[in-house]
Design an enzyme around this catalytic site. Structure first.
Site, PDB file in Angstrom:
ATOM      1  N   ASP A 192       8.852  56.402  51.570  1.00 16.19           N
ATOM      2  CA  ASP A 192       7.443  55.998  51.664  1.00 16.19           C
ATOM      3  C   ASP A 192       6.871  56.588  52.951  1.00 16.19           C
ATOM      4  O   ASP A 192       7.526  57.381  53.647  1.00 16.19           O
ATOM      5  CB  ASP A 192       7.284  54.467  51.533  1.00 16.19           C
ATOM      6  N   THR A 232      12.581  50.004  56.674  1.00 14.80           N
ATOM      7  CA  THR A 232      13.843  49.286  56.905  1.00 14.80           C
ATOM      8  C   THR A 232      14.960  49.668  55.937  1.00 14.80           C
ATOM      9  O   THR A 232      16.120  49.347  56.197  1.00 14.80           O
ATOM     10  CB  THR A 232      13.627  47.774  56.724  1.00 14.80           C
ATOM     11  N   HIS A 274      33.873  50.463  47.278  1.00 12.62           N
ATOM     12  CA  HIS A 274      34.008  49.123  46.690  1.00 12.62           C
ATOM     13  C   HIS A 274      32.958  48.818  45.633  1.00 12.62           C
ATOM     14  O   HIS A 274      33.262  48.187  44.627  1.00 12.62           O
ATOM     15  CB  HIS A 274      33.913  48.049  47.782  1.00 12.62           C
ATOM     16  N   HIS A 290      38.206  46.500  42.485  1.00 14.79           N
ATOM     17  CA  HIS A 290      36.803  46.841  42.747  1.00 14.79           C
ATOM     18  C   HIS A 290      36.055  47.142  41.447  1.00 14.79           C
ATOM     19  O   HIS A 290      34.898  46.751  41.282  1.00 14.79           O
ATOM     20  CB  HIS A 290      36.698  48.018  43.717  1.00 14.79           C
ATOM     21  N   CYS A 349      12.748  54.039  53.673  1.00  8.30           N
ATOM     22  CA  CYS A 349      11.446  53.435  53.995  1.00  8.30           C
ATOM     23  C   CYS A 349      11.518  52.978  55.451  1.00  8.30           C
ATOM     24  O   CYS A 349      12.266  53.569  56.238  1.00  8.30           O
ATOM     25  CB  CYS A 349      11.096  52.306  53.027  1.00  8.30           C
TER      26      CYS A 349
END
Ligand code: RB5
Length: 148
Positions: free
Chosen positions: A8, A67, A98, A134, A65
Site C-alpha cells: 500500500d 505494519t 512449520h 507440522h 504495508c
C-alpha cells in the site's frame, strides 16, 4: 518459483527495493503495485496477491504495508492463503517450515530495508517440513477454513 509482490502507500519504496533485490538474485517477481503517486487500501492490495498465490500453489506472495498486519489479516480471508506477518528472520523461516505459509507480510514502518531483505531471503530459502506433525497441524488449519 513465481513471486507476487504488492504494497500500500505506506510501503512503496520498500516494495520497489525488495522487488529489485529479488530480481537481481534471479527471482521471477511480478509487481502488482502500487507505484509512486498512487494510493490503495491494504485489503485491496492483499486480495491481488492472494488471488495469484491460490491460483498457483507453487508461487509465493510478499505483502508490505505500514505494519504488515492489515495485509496479513486481509490475505488470510482468502481460502487457501496462509499469510504470516513477521518482523524478524527466525519467524520468517519458521513460518515456512512449520506453517507452510504462502504469503509473507511485513511493515515498512516497523523494520528497515536490510531486515526486510534478510526476511525474504530466509523465507524463500526455507522449505515446509512435510509429512509429519507440522503437516497434520496445517491440515487442521485447512479444516477450520472449510468449517467456517
Ligand atoms: C496505512 O496507513 C496503514 O494503516 C497500513 O499501511 C497498515 O499498516 C495496516 O495494517
Amino acid at each position: 518459483m513465481k513471486l507476487y509482490i504488492a504494497c500500500d502507500h505506506a510501503a512503496i519504496e520498500m516494495k520497489d527495493e525488495i522487488t529489485a533485490y529479488l530480481r537481481e538474485k534471479g527471482h521471477d517477481v511480478e509487481d502488482l503495485g502500487i507505484n509512486v503517486g498512487e494510493k490503495i487500501d491494504y485489503p485491496v492490495a492483499a486480495e491481488k496477491v492472494a488471488r495469484k498465490v491460490v491460483a498457483d500453489n507453487t508461487s509465493r506472495g510478499i505483502l508490505i504495508c505500514g505494519t504488515g498486519i492489515g495485509m496479513s489479516i486481509a490475505a488470510n480471508k482468502v481460502k487457501g492463503v496462509r499469510a504470516a506477518a513477521v518482523s524478524e528472520v527466525y519467524s520468517a523461516k519458521l513460518t515456512r517450515i512449520h506453517n507452510n505459509s504462502n504469503i509473507i507480510c511485513f511493515g515498512a514502518r516497523v523494520i528497515g530495508i536490510e531486515t526486510a531483505k534478510m526476511i525474504v531471503d530466509a523465507y524463500l530459502e526455507a522449505e515446509f517440513e512435510d509429512g509429519g506433525r507440522h503437516a497434520a497441524r496445517v491440515d487442521l488449519i485447512t479444516k477450520l477454513e472449510e468449517n467456517f
